[in-house]
Write an enzyme that holds these catalytic residues in place. Structure first.
Site, PDB file in Angstrom:
ATOM      1  CB  CYS A  68      -0.950   0.028   1.123  1.00  0.00           C
ATOM      2  SG  CYS A  68      -0.110   0.066   2.880  1.00  0.00           S
ATOM      3  CG  HIS A 107      -4.283   0.710   4.295  1.00  0.00           C
ATOM      4  ND1 HIS A 107      -3.957  -0.298   3.149  1.00  0.00           N
ATOM      5  CD2 HIS A 107      -5.046   1.531   3.783  1.00  0.00           C
ATOM      6  CE1 HIS A 107      -4.511   0.066   2.211  1.00  0.00           C
ATOM      7  NE2 HIS A 107      -5.417   0.947   2.497  1.00  0.00           N
ATOM      8  CG  ASP A 122      -6.683   1.866  -1.117  1.00  0.00           C
ATOM      9  OD1 ASP A 122      -5.690   1.243  -1.675  1.00  0.00           O
ATOM     10  OD2 ASP A 122      -6.988   1.646   0.366  1.00  0.00           O
TER      11      ASP A 122
END
Length: 251
Positions: A68, A107, A122
């Site tokens: 991420c 994250h 995202d």
């Protein structure tokens, strides 16, 4: 358009010389279909800084995907250079099978503000991708993976929740706050993921990616392809085959 954007657009096959808000669903798909979620760098203990220049090298000039902090860090810089008002935010994934929070604050995601409202974007949550901006106002968006929405709810890990329904009811994806984070936080996340004993990504190799027809998931033992909502085609692989199959199918 600067050289960073030109290189990115070429890499993902984006034909326009700009990205508008209405383009974002197609643009996020192009990014997701190009870059796999994969952890080779973690297992190899690669020592690099998560900077714009380093992400340009790894994701544009070389053949890498990432986790991420790589993928959403890259998305942040791309959208910022494309003229969007974006901020980095930090969240904590909920491990549903274990019914507990995963490693706190590891994250990375992107908060995007536009005329129509505020959104989360995202491309770094495995295959759990909405493939379009998710409104902070709570409306549901749909992708081939399932439904996604944001709920404002205080938890020990933040002020908001990303919720997902992949056919079994709404479940927590991750909690987050809207506190803007410095890009230097991406390095903190990387260091935790690389070294912490609770990290889910420093134990064994994995890769996943959405495709226009479905999704692919690979470990160091199995490779599974799902197409058009059908049953997955699962095959056994040897750990020594992981790199070759990643380069062939994912990159």
């Amino acid at each position: 358009m600067n050289d960073f954007l030109k290189d990115c657009f070429k890499k993902i096959g984006w034909k326009k010389d700009h990205v508008s808000f209405d383009d974002l669903p197609l643009f996020l798909k192009a990014m997701a279909y190009r870059y796999p979620f994969e952890n080779r760098a973690v297992l190899a203990k690669e020592n690099y800084k998560v900077t714009k220049e380093e992400l340009w090298r790894r994701l544009i000039k070389e053949q890498h995907g990432g986790l991420c902090y790589d993928l959403n860090g890259f998305l942040y810089y791309v959208l910022r250079d494309a003229g969007f008002h974006v901020k980095l935010i930090r969240g904590t994934v909920y491990a549903g099978k274990q019914e507990e929070w995963a490693l706190e604050g590891t994250h990375a995601a992107v908060w995007l503000s536009a005329e129509k409202g505020d959104y989360i974007v995202d491309i770094g949550f495995g295959i759990n991708l909405a493939l379009e901006p998710i409104p902070l106002s709570g409306e549901t968006v749909q992708s081939p993976v399932g439904a996604f929405r944001i709920k404002e709810k205080a938890t020990e890990m933040g002020t908001h929740l990303l919720l997902m329904d992949k056919g079994e009811g709404w479940q927590i994806g991750y909690a987050f706050t809207l506190e803007e984070r410095d890009p230097g936080d991406l390095d903190d996340m990387k260091d935790l993921i690389h070294s912490h004993e609770k990290s889910p990504f420093n134990k064994s190799l994995l890769a996943s990616k959405l495709t226009p027809n479905g999704r692919m998931v690979m470990s160091d033992r199995h490779f599974t392809i799902h197409e058009n909502g059908g049953e997955g085609q699962k095959s056994d692989i040897a750990p020594s085959e992981f790199e070759e199959k990643l380069n062939t199918y994912f990159l």
